[in-house]
Design an enzyme around this catalytic site. Structure first.
Site, short mmCIF file in Angstrom:
data_model
loop_
_atom_site.label_atom_id
_atom_site.label_comp_id
_atom_site.label_asym_id
_atom_site.label_seq_id
_atom_site.Cartn_x
_atom_site.Cartn_y
_atom_site.Cartn_z
N PHE A 309 -16.54 -29.90 -36.62
CA PHE A 309 -15.45 -30.60 -35.93
C PHE A 309 -14.46 -31.19 -36.92
O PHE A 309 -14.85 -31.71 -37.97
CB PHE A 309 -16.00 -31.75 -35.08
CG PHE A 309 -16.74 -31.33 -33.85
CD1 PHE A 309 -16.07 -31.03 -32.68
CD2 PHE A 309 -18.12 -31.23 -33.87
CE1 PHE A 309 -16.76 -30.64 -31.54
CE2 PHE A 309 -18.82 -30.85 -32.74
CZ PHE A 309 -18.14 -30.55 -31.57
N ASP A 310 -13.20 -31.11 -36.56
CA ASP A 310 -12.19 -31.96 -37.18
C ASP A 310 -12.38 -33.35 -36.55
O ASP A 310 -13.00 -33.48 -35.50
CB ASP A 310 -10.80 -31.40 -36.88
CG ASP A 310 -9.70 -32.34 -37.33
OD1 ASP A 310 -9.75 -32.81 -38.47
OD2 ASP A 310 -8.80 -32.62 -36.51
N LYS A 311 -11.85 -34.38 -37.19
CA LYS A 311 -12.03 -35.72 -36.64
C LYS A 311 -10.87 -36.11 -35.72
O LYS A 311 -11.06 -36.24 -34.51
CB LYS A 311 -12.14 -36.77 -37.77
CG LYS A 311 -12.34 -38.21 -37.24
CD LYS A 311 -12.48 -39.21 -38.37
CE LYS A 311 -11.15 -39.55 -38.99
NZ LYS A 311 -10.28 -40.39 -38.10
N THR A 312 -9.69 -36.24 -36.28
CA THR A 312 -8.56 -36.79 -35.52
C THR A 312 -8.09 -35.80 -34.46
O THR A 312 -7.77 -34.66 -34.76
CB THR A 312 -7.40 -37.13 -36.47
OG1 THR A 312 -7.88 -37.99 -37.49
CG2 THR A 312 -6.29 -37.82 -35.71
#
Length: 632
Positions: A309-312
């Site tokens: 996953f990317d965070k933002t």
């Protein structure tokens, strides 16, 4: 012309053939034998015409089709005088085809429902007058009015009014969403309550709704690996059945057994089982705001064991806010905010747009456009606004520009990051002028969605982010993520994904579909999140979530496993029925009519089994899993 008429009249032919069989049954008890035989031959020829035509077309294309096998069997039955069986076989084949068509239409209903939701008209204001025009005549820049109960005809931005919109057609979420000035609205959504005026930005085939329909159509035509294998298998299996039937005749010297063998060995259920499962699964996803781009993608998604996953904007809401502005030197907060916001008007990055929104919320006039600007990939931007040369971004950008970071600035930065903020440095004319602190909230459904995906078979969850390590660590600890890597450039994310794939993991990468596009494209399954879906997310990703909810990803993952499981069930059912029928034929307990009846029943069985996917719901699945756990 005749062939076209026959295809259109197939339904009527089917029921006329059935009526003829009933008449023949009545005459069997009350009328002459010769009349019964004549009616049976009539019923055979009548129902046989559509079958014979398809068989002839297949022969011309040098293809061994199921219709060809049935045609051979029917001619053989007529030759040996088995008129009852020939009439029953042709009727059952046509009737089965009719039922298959009806049930397959139900599996595709989600797409039909989407098409039916497409708006047909728009009320526009042109030259100061209001007029209603066909939606295809709307052009970008038109001002459009939508009242309560009306459909949004194109994509655009609200410029006046306020309303609650039902966005189920796009996002799969039926809870109305409030829309007001500057909010984006999408074609196909419905004004539940209120009144808005909007400016058309995307029209025709460029609208989000049109792209959704196009993607679902393409996905339902796309084949999974199982389907491709079964197609190849059928091309070998069907002529092999003819050869085996000849061998059966040579061994038994019984033409009736050979013909029956030919009919019951038809691979109808085997060929249709996988496609109908795939169509039903993709249709379920479309209704729930999940676009899976084809059967192969569904297959790959079901095998995923590692989620990245990317965070933002992915694990977090993607709606960051400026929490603090710290100035250094001779600049006051308002002057610095205005300068940075004017520079960031050229940026599409969500953090830059957050600063612009903060300035607009404070009613600052952003009148100056940057005279020169440059977006630094993975770093920030450089721009000239008026007489000021600005560099805005992370520590890497400051270091690359040779800008000295004083100790007090570094201490402030670390403290802000430990508190969960993203620190954005601002330098003016080569000296640090301030730091913008921006924070984003974790999605409410993130923890539950990740937990459910672990239960469904995901072994490892990893977070890759360009954000600072302190903010990344807070999110990682909160969500129970296995490993996180922070302060990464887009190319760094690609390297990590490649490394995971090389080590034998089946990797799904989820991001916002913009700066994460390279990593999304590299993963075995790329997943993009973005309300309404961006162009790049729809083009790059294999799975697109339309409602910005991780629970949709969880649903997609559960659905993929259910779809592939359904395909396997259908394949085993089809093979099992054919195997038992062949044994029954050789044992003398299955005749031509009963064999065809069971064959058609197996075709309907696999279709009905696949239709269960239309109603598949992850909440029901959770209940089943919890009950199963209690029983264990």
């Amino acid at each position: 012309m005749f062939i076209r008429w026959i295809n259109k009249a197939k339904k009527q032919i089917t029921f006329l053939s059935g009526a003829s069989l009933i008449l023949a049954l009545i005459i069997h008890y009350f009328g002459p034998y010769e009349l019964r035989q004549a009616i049976l031959v009539f019923a055979t020829v009548l129902a046989g015409i559509p079958i014979f035509i398809k068989a002839y077309q297949a022969v011309r294309m040098r293809v061994f089709s199921i219709e060809l096998l049935v045609t051979i069997a029917v001619i053989g039955a007529l030759f040996i005088g088995e008129f009852v069986e020939s009439a029953v076989v042709t009727f059952l084949f046509l009737f089965g085809d009719y039922l298959e068509t009806r049930t397959l239409e139900k599996t595709r209903r989600s797409l039909k429902d989407l098409v039916d939701m497409a708006p047909q008209e728009a009320t526009v204001i042109r030259n100061g007058e209001t007029e209603t025009i066909p939606v295809e005549n709307v052009v970008a820049g038109d001002r459009i009015i939508i009242r309560s109960g009306g459909k949004v005809p194109v994509d655009g931005k609200v410029v006046s009014g306020q309303a609650f919109l039902n966005e189920a057609a796009v996002t799969g979420e039926s809870v109305p969403v409030s829309k007001r000035n500057d909010d984006q609205v999408f074609s196909g959504t419905i004004v539940d309550n209120g009144y808005i005026e909007m400016i058309a930005e995307r029209v025709g085939d460029d609208t989000t709704f049109a792209k959704i329909i196009e993607l679902v159509e393409e996905a339902q035509e796309s084949k999974s690996k199982t389907q491709k294998f079964l197609d190849r298998f059928a091309n070998i299996y069907t002529p092999a059945v003819v050869v085996l039937s000849i061998l059966v005749y040579l061994i038994t010297r019984d033409l009736h057994i050979a013909i029956t063998f030919l009919v019951v060995a038809c691979p109808g259920a085997l060929v249709i089982g996988a496609p109908v499962s795939s169509v039903a699964g993709i249709g379920n996803g479309a209704r729930n705001g999940v676009l899976v781009k084809g059967g192969e993608m569904m297959d790959n998604l079901s095998k995923v064991d590692t989620l990245v996953f990317d965070k933002t904007g992915t694990l977090t809401k993607g709606k960051p806010e400026v929490t603090d502005i710290k100035t250094f030197g001779n600049y006051d907060e308002v002057t610095l905010l205005q300068l940075v916001a004017e520079a960031e008007t050229i940026s599409e990055h969500h953090l830059g747009q957050t600063i612009v929104k903060e300035a607009q919320a404070r009613n600052l006039e952003l009148t100056r456009e940057p005279e020169s600007s440059e977006v630094i990939k993975g770093g920030g931007i450089k721009a000239t606004v008026g007489d000021y040369g600005l560099a805005i971004g992370n520590r890497k950008l400051m270091n690359a520009e040779g800008i000295h970071i004083p100790e007090e600035v570094a201490i402030y930065q670390i403290n802000q990051e430990k508190a969960g903020n993203t620190a954005i440095f601002v330098s003016i004319d080569g000296a640090i002028a301030g730091i913008f602190s921006i924070a984003d909230q974790i999605r409410e459904d993130a923890k539950a969605a990740l937990a459910e995906m672990r239960r469904n078979g995901v072994k490892k969850i990893i977070m890759l982010t360009g954000d600072n390590k302190h903010a990344a660590e807070l999110v990682s600890n909160e969500l129970g993520i296995d490993v996180f890597y922070a302060e990464l450039l887009p190319e760094d994310k690609v390297k990590y994904v490649k490394k995971l794939k090389e080590s034998g993991h089946v990797v799904a990468m989820a991001g916002d579909g913009i700066n994460d596009a390279p990593a999304i494209a590299t993963a075995d399954i790329g997943l993009a999140m973005g309300e309404g879906g961006t162009d790049i997310s729809m083009e790059t990703a294999d799975v697109v979530l339309m409602a910005d909810k991780l629970s949709q990803y969880s649903h997609a993952y559960s659905l993929s496993k259910a779809t592939i499981r359904n395909m396997k069930q259908n394949t085993f059912l089809a093979v099992g029925v054919v195997f038992l029928l062949l044994i029954g034929v050789l044992a003398g307990v299955i005749n031509l009519a009963s064999g065809m009846f069971i064959h058609e029943a197996s075709v309907l069985a696999v279709i009905l089994n696949a239709m269960r996917l239309i109603r598949f719901n992850k909440k029901n699945q959770e209940v089943k899993e919890s009950l199963k756990a209690k029983l264990v």
